[in-house]
Design an enzyme around this catalytic site. Structure first.
Site, short mmCIF file in Angstrom:
data_model
loop_
_atom_site.label_atom_id
_atom_site.label_comp_id
_atom_site.label_asym_id
_atom_site.label_seq_id
_atom_site.Cartn_x
_atom_site.Cartn_y
_atom_site.Cartn_z
CG ASP A 107 2.15 2.48 -6.64
OD1 ASP A 107 2.38 3.59 -6.12
OD2 ASP A 107 2.89 1.50 -6.48
CG ASP A 110 1.69 4.38 2.75
OD1 ASP A 110 0.66 4.13 3.39
OD2 ASP A 110 2.81 3.96 3.07
CE LYS A 138 -1.13 1.62 2.25
NZ LYS A 138 -0.29 0.52 2.77
CG PHE A 159 2.38 -3.80 2.26
CD1 PHE A 159 3.09 -2.61 2.23
CD2 PHE A 159 2.70 -4.78 1.33
CE1 PHE A 159 4.11 -2.39 1.30
CE2 PHE A 159 3.71 -4.58 0.40
CZ PHE A 159 4.41 -3.38 0.38
CB VAL A 160 -2.55 -3.51 -1.25
CG1 VAL A 160 -3.67 -3.44 -0.23
CG2 VAL A 160 -2.09 -2.11 -1.66
CG ASP A 166 7.21 -4.14 -5.10
OD1 ASP A 166 6.72 -3.01 -4.88
OD2 ASP A 166 8.31 -4.50 -4.64
NE ARG A 172 7.42 -4.07 -9.36
CZ ARG A 172 7.44 -3.04 -8.52
NH1 ARG A 172 6.37 -2.31 -8.34
NH2 ARG A 172 8.54 -2.75 -7.85
P1 5GP Z 1 4.48 7.33 0.42
O1 5GP Z 1 5.69 8.15 0.12
O2 5GP Z 1 3.17 8.00 0.10
O3 5GP Z 1 4.50 6.80 1.82
O4 5GP Z 1 4.62 6.01 -0.39
C1 5GP Z 1 4.29 5.90 -1.68
C2 5GP Z 1 4.98 4.68 -2.25
O5 5GP Z 1 5.17 3.63 -1.29
C3 5GP Z 1 4.09 4.10 -3.31
O6 5GP Z 1 4.38 4.66 -4.57
C4 5GP Z 1 4.41 2.63 -3.24
O7 5GP Z 1 5.51 2.36 -4.08
C5 5GP Z 1 4.81 2.39 -1.83
N1 5GP Z 1 3.68 1.83 -1.03
C6 5GP Z 1 2.94 2.47 -0.11
N2 5GP Z 1 1.98 1.66 0.39
C7 5GP Z 1 2.13 0.48 -0.25
C8 5GP Z 1 1.41 -0.76 -0.20
O8 5GP Z 1 0.44 -0.98 0.54
N3 5GP Z 1 1.86 -1.75 -1.03
C9 5GP Z 1 2.93 -1.57 -1.86
N4 5GP Z 1 3.27 -2.61 -2.62
N5 5GP Z 1 3.61 -0.42 -1.95
C10 5GP Z 1 3.21 0.60 -1.15
MG MG Z 2 5.89 3.79 -5.79
#
Ligand code: 5GP
Ligand code: MG
Length: 188
Positions: A107, A110, A138, A159-160, A166, A172
């Site tokens: 999705d 981040d 992001k 944060f979306v 979710d 969702r």
């Molecule tokens: P990363 O490991 O890149 O930091 O995080 C990825 C995961 O964190 C995504 O697959 C998602 O599940 C969650 N995540 C990161 N940013 C957001 C956000 O803004 N909203 C939501 N709902 N989940 C996020």
């Molecule tokens: Mg995820």
């Protein structure tokens, strides 16, 4: 503006970042690219659930290349909007990725920790190629150097929720991507 026919939780949104029609159009373009890049290749899609569920469902139906689908569960957010520690990857894959062209679908990119860890794991299992496709990126939040091969939308550091994403397992099913009103994030 929230449609009167949409889920009632649309009223919890402070603002919408990506509308349903923009998502639909962008997925069409991403699918065109993937159909071109994977033409005549056997593709193995690995969706990172739960977040990628809705995106993967819409994207896959626009793909014209022969493919197989498997899922992985990963989580780094435990009832909060701040990622805690290292991502937890639950490897319950049924398919053998050895020698296959794997497309990881998530999705949102981040910090990059989840996809970096999952891509490393899939490489280590012997995939021929590993590419990644995310609906949202992001960039400002990156903690490890990782870029996706296919990106739907770059979004600001907020944060979306919605369209698979979710907050505390809710929202969702919203058809758009948006930011909640602060009071709905309160109490954490
Ligand atoms: P990363 O490991 O890149 O930091 O995080 C990825 C995961 O964190 C995504 O697959 C998602 O599940 C969650 N995540 C990161 N940013 C957001 C956000 O803004 N909203 C939501 N709902 N989940 C996020
Ligand atoms: Mg995820």
């Amino acid at each position: 503006m929230p449609s009167p026919k949409g889920p009632p939780e649309l009223k919890h949104l402070d603002h919408v970042l990506v509308t349903p029609s923009a998502i639909k159009r962008r997925i069409g373009t991403l699918a065109d690219q993937l159909n071109h890049d994977y033409a005549h290749k056997d593709m193995m899609v690995v969706a990172i659930v739960n977040g990628a569920l809705i995106f993967a469902a819409d994207l896959l139906r626009a793909l014209r290349t022969p493919l197989r689908l498997d899922c992985l569960r990963a989580s780094s957010y435990h009832s909060s909007t701040k990622a805690v520690g290292e991502p937890r990857i639950v490897d319950q894959m049924k398919l053998d990725v050895r020698g296959h062209n794997v497309l990881l679908v998530d999705d949102i990119l981040d910090t990059g920790k989840t996809l970096a860890a999952v891509a490393g794991m899939i490489h280590a299992k012997g995939a021929a190629t590993v590419r990644t496709c995310v609906l949202l990126d992001k960039k400002a939040r990156r903690a490890v150097p990782f870029e996706a091969d296919y990106v739907g939308f770059e979004i600001p550091n907020e944060f979306v929720v919605g369209y698979g994403l979710d907050f505390n397992e809710r929202y969702r099913n919203l058809p758009c991507i948006g930011v909640l009103k602060p009071k709905y994030y309160a109490g954490l």
